[in-house]
Motif scaffolding. Sequence first.
Motif, mmCIF file in Angstrom:
data_model
loop_
_atom_site.group_PDB
_atom_site.id
_atom_site.type_symbol
_atom_site.label_atom_id
_atom_site.label_comp_id
_atom_site.label_asym_id
_atom_site.label_seq_id
_atom_site.Cartn_x
_atom_site.Cartn_y
_atom_site.Cartn_z
ATOM 1 N N GLN A 48 45.458 24.856 46.043
ATOM 2 C CA GLN A 48 45.605 25.893 45.196
ATOM 3 C C GLN A 48 44.330 26.495 44.722
ATOM 4 O O GLN A 48 43.444 25.532 44.336
ATOM 5 C CB GLN A 48 46.311 25.425 43.793
ATOM 6 N N TYR A 49 44.083 27.729 44.663
ATOM 7 C CA TYR A 49 42.799 28.228 44.249
ATOM 8 C C TYR A 49 42.484 28.799 42.988
ATOM 9 O O TYR A 49 43.552 29.576 42.605
ATOM 10 C CB TYR A 49 42.377 29.058 45.671
ATOM 11 N N ALA A 50 41.400 28.964 42.674
ATOM 12 C CA ALA A 50 40.903 29.851 41.384
ATOM 13 C C ALA A 50 40.602 31.045 41.567
ATOM 14 O O ALA A 50 40.405 31.596 42.820
ATOM 15 C CB ALA A 50 39.718 28.955 40.621
ATOM 16 N N GLY A 51 40.704 32.061 40.597
ATOM 17 C CA GLY A 51 40.376 33.463 40.715
ATOM 18 C C GLY A 51 40.818 33.915 39.554
ATOM 19 O O GLY A 51 41.413 33.381 38.449
ATOM 20 N N GLY A 52 40.642 35.336 39.470
ATOM 21 C CA GLY A 52 40.968 36.212 38.255
ATOM 22 C C GLY A 52 40.788 37.542 38.555
ATOM 23 O O GLY A 52 40.171 38.151 39.738
ATOM 24 N N SER A 53 40.764 38.586 37.406
ATOM 25 C CA SER A 53 40.374 39.943 37.634
ATOM 26 C C SER A 53 39.816 40.274 36.487
ATOM 27 O O SER A 53 39.883 39.575 35.341
ATOM 28 C CB SER A 53 41.781 40.814 37.744
ATOM 29 N N LEU A 66 38.915 42.077 41.525
ATOM 30 C CA LEU A 66 39.693 40.704 41.843
ATOM 31 C C LEU A 66 38.881 39.881 42.777
ATOM 32 O O LEU A 66 38.396 40.189 43.881
ATOM 33 C CB LEU A 66 41.023 41.103 42.445
ATOM 34 N N ARG A 67 38.785 38.685 42.261
ATOM 35 C CA ARG A 67 38.040 37.670 43.147
ATOM 36 C C ARG A 67 38.863 36.387 43.107
ATOM 37 O O ARG A 67 39.263 35.795 42.048
ATOM 38 C CB ARG A 67 36.622 37.318 42.629
ATOM 39 N N HIS A 68 39.100 35.762 44.288
ATOM 40 C CA HIS A 68 39.596 34.649 44.635
ATOM 41 C C HIS A 68 38.850 33.631 45.370
ATOM 42 O O HIS A 68 38.305 34.063 46.246
ATOM 43 C CB HIS A 68 41.118 34.795 45.088
ATOM 44 N N ASP A 69 39.165 32.261 45.105
ATOM 45 C CA ASP A 69 38.272 31.393 45.791
ATOM 46 C C ASP A 69 39.138 30.698 46.961
ATOM 47 O O ASP A 69 39.419 29.402 46.896
ATOM 48 C CB ASP A 69 37.782 30.299 45.038
ATOM 49 N N ALA A 70 39.730 31.628 47.750
ATOM 50 C CA ALA A 70 40.937 30.935 48.608
ATOM 51 C C ALA A 70 40.489 30.797 50.008
ATOM 52 O O ALA A 70 40.893 30.032 50.827
ATOM 53 C CB ALA A 70 42.238 31.904 48.656
ATOM 54 N N GLY A 77 33.563 33.440 47.423
ATOM 55 C CA GLY A 77 34.644 34.035 47.110
ATOM 56 C C GLY A 77 35.129 35.212 47.635
ATOM 57 O O GLY A 77 34.260 36.062 48.032
#
Length: 84
Positions: A48-53, A66-70, A77
Amino acid sequence: LAPGLNVFYGPNEAGKTTLLEFVRGMLYGYTAQRRARYLPPVNGVLGQYAGGSLTLETARGGLRLLRHDADPSEPRGTLTWELL
C-alpha cells in the motif's frame, strides 16, 4: 492562502511541519531519507503506497498535481498532472 507572503503559526504538534513536508513532497518528490521517515507502509502493510494531490489555482486557471510512491523504479514517486 492570501496572495504574497503567508505565515503558518501554531503550537507544537499542530501540523506545520507535516504541511511543509506534504507540499515539498508533492513538488519535488521523495528522497530515500524522507521516504523512510514519512512514507512507511500504510497500516504496516507492504504493497500500500502513500501519495496525494495538490491543487494550484492562478488567474489563468488551475492545475492539479498527483504524486504517488507506487513504482520502485521512480525514486521520487510518480508525478502526473491535469489542467482544471
